[in-house]
Design a protein around this motif. Structure first.
Motif, PDB file in Angstrom:
ATOM      1  N   GLU A 162       0.106  15.645  -4.740  1.00  0.00           N
ATOM      2  CA  GLU A 162      -0.640  14.964  -3.735  1.00  0.00           C
ATOM      3  C   GLU A 162       0.093  15.215  -2.325  1.00  0.00           C
ATOM      4  OE1 GLU A 162      -1.156  10.127  -2.747  1.00  0.00           O
ATOM      5  OE2 GLU A 162      -0.605  10.841  -5.043  1.00  0.00           O
ATOM      6  N   THR A 163       1.493  15.229  -2.271  1.00  0.00           N
ATOM      7  CA  THR A 163       2.057  15.450  -1.057  1.00  0.00           C
ATOM      8  C   THR A 163       2.101  17.086  -0.679  1.00  0.00           C
ATOM      9  OG1 THR A 163       3.809  13.942  -1.894  1.00  0.00           O
ATOM     10  CG2 THR A 163       4.527  15.245  -0.012  1.00  0.00           C
ATOM     11  N   THR A 183      -1.167  18.922   7.149  1.00  0.00           N
ATOM     12  CA  THR A 183      -0.431  18.761   8.515  1.00  0.00           C
ATOM     13  C   THR A 183      -0.215  20.279   9.058  1.00  0.00           C
ATOM     14  OG1 THR A 183       0.887  16.838   7.450  1.00  0.00           O
ATOM     15  CG2 THR A 183       2.043  17.875   9.126  1.00  0.00           C
ATOM     16  N   LYS A 192      10.269   8.576   4.007  1.00  0.00           N
ATOM     17  CA  LYS A 192       9.082   7.967   3.993  1.00  0.00           C
ATOM     18  C   LYS A 192       7.956   9.199   4.466  1.00  0.00           C
ATOM     19  CE  LYS A 192      10.159   3.332   4.706  1.00  0.00           C
ATOM     20  NZ  LYS A 192      10.556   2.584   5.637  1.00  0.00           N
ATOM     21  N   ASP A 238       7.844  12.321   2.170  1.00  0.00           N
ATOM     22  CA  ASP A 238       7.098  11.886   1.010  1.00  0.00           C
ATOM     23  C   ASP A 238       5.493  11.724   1.179  1.00  0.00           C
ATOM     24  OD1 ASP A 238       9.466  11.934  -0.350  1.00  0.00           O
ATOM     25  OD2 ASP A 238       9.488   9.492  -0.628  1.00  0.00           O
ATOM     26  N   ASN A 239       5.299  11.400   2.387  1.00  0.00           N
ATOM     27  CA  ASN A 239       3.752  11.596   2.690  1.00  0.00           C
ATOM     28  C   ASN A 239       3.371  12.833   3.112  1.00  0.00           C
ATOM     29  OD1 ASN A 239       3.274   8.871   2.252  1.00  0.00           O
ATOM     30  ND2 ASN A 239       3.866   8.080   4.271  1.00  0.00           N
ATOM     31  N   ALA A 286      -1.089  16.970   1.486  1.00  0.00           N
ATOM     32  CA  ALA A 286      -1.022  16.661   2.591  1.00  0.00           C
ATOM     33  C   ALA A 286      -0.153  17.523   3.543  1.00  0.00           C
ATOM     34  CB  ALA A 286      -0.192  15.238   2.419  1.00  0.00           C
ATOM     35  N   ASP A 339       9.043  16.227  -2.866  1.00  0.00           N
ATOM     36  CA  ASP A 339       7.812  16.294  -2.074  1.00  0.00           C
ATOM     37  C   ASP A 339       6.887  17.571  -2.621  1.00  0.00           C
ATOM     38  OD1 ASP A 339       9.378  18.617  -1.063  1.00  0.00           O
ATOM     39  OD2 ASP A 339       8.724  18.020   1.024  1.00  0.00           O
ATOM     40  N   GLU A 399       4.104  14.434   6.112  1.00  0.00           N
ATOM     41  CA  GLU A 399       3.828  14.319   7.444  1.00  0.00           C
ATOM     42  C   GLU A 399       5.012  15.027   8.183  1.00  0.00           C
ATOM     43  OE1 GLU A 399       2.970  10.346   7.931  1.00  0.00           O
ATOM     44  OE2 GLU A 399       0.866  10.514   6.960  1.00  0.00           O
TER      45      GLU A 399
END
Ligand code: AP5
Ligand code: ZN
Length: 217
Positions: free
Chosen positions: A167-168, A175, A51, A54-55, A171, A163, A57
């Motif tokens: 979009e990822t 990060t 999770k 995929d975000n 992110a 990933d 982070e």
């Protein structure tokens, strides 16, 4: 030799680490690869990490630090290792210092690969790797020598990363800016940071890294 590779997503950390590991006969320790193996195995760590990855982070420091702690005890690290993708937060860098101090180890160099953001996006979008041995390729910059056959192991199966979608990737870049970029001044102060221009070709970057490592050996 004990090295750290720093750099934003797509900068070439994995590509250059694979080369260095072979040339200097040291272990390549990629926290991203270790986490992807956990995800594939559907382990507890993998379920948690999926999770977060995929975000775009970072997985929690304590989890990654304990993975590294165990990994550097493995026999193939006796001759040295490259940390590819670790540390990537100040907490992880401090934990690494403590780990090294407690085992009388010393970090030889932190190599920082510098690449412009537009180029990072292009590199990530064209990336694929060998499903069997993990060798990294790119549809524009680094195709296998024989079409659709891995140079390293001869496999004909290739994969792309979950990933690596737009979009990822955005992110992951954010990060990096917020949590990993502060490691540059951290290692600068310790006088072990070497900036490498990662905008050149794969082979030219390799040569520049070799030059730096010759100086410190
Ligand atoms: P991770 O797998 O480490 O991904 P990353 O840092 O985003 O880096 P990449 O693997 O995308 O890029 P790279 O610099 O290795 O570039 P590559 O050589 O492949 O981490 C994934 C996720 O796991 C993180 O988002 C996080 O969630 C988690 N994670 C991992 N470590 C963690 C940690 N320590 N703490 C917490 N969470 C953690 O090159 C890219 C492409 O460009 C390739 O196709 C390559 O062939 C090509 N290329 C490379 N160099 C060149 C060049 N000079 N010219 C042209 N093309 C090139
Ligand atoms: Zn392969």
């Amino acid at each position: 030799m004990k090295l750290v590779f720093l750099g934003p997503p797509g900068a070439g950390k994995g590509t250059q680490s694979q080369h260095l590991a072979k040339e200097y006969k040291i272990a390549q320790i990629s926290t991203g690869d270790m986490l992807r193996a956990e995800v594939k195995a559907e382990s507890d760590i993998g379920k948690l990490a999926k999770k977060i990855m995929d975000n775009g982070e970072l997985v929690p420091d304590d989890l990654i630090v304990s993975m590294i702690q165990k990994r550097i005890q493995v026999d193939d690290c006796k001759n040295g290792f490259i940390l590819d993708g670790f540390p990537r937060s100040l907490g992880q860098a401090e934990a690494l210092d403590t780990m090294f101090a407690s085992q009388n180890m010393q970090l030889d160099a932190v190599l920082s690969l510098e690449v412009d953001e537009e180029v990072l996006a292009e590199r990530i979008s064209g990336r694929f790797s060998c499903a069997k041995c993990g060798a990294s390729y790119h549809k524009l910059f680094k195709q296998p020598k024989v079409d659709k056959v891995c140079d390293s192991c001869g496999s004909t199966e290739f994969v792309s990363r979950a990933d690596d979608n737009k979009e990822t990737v955005l992110a992951r870049l954010e990060t990096y800016r917020k949590q990993t970029a502060p490691l540059l001044p951290y290692y600068q102060k310790k006088n072990c940071l070497y900036a490498i221009n990662g905008m050149k070709s794969v082979d030219e970057v390799t040569k520049d890294i070799d030059q730096v490592l010759k100086q410190i050996k």
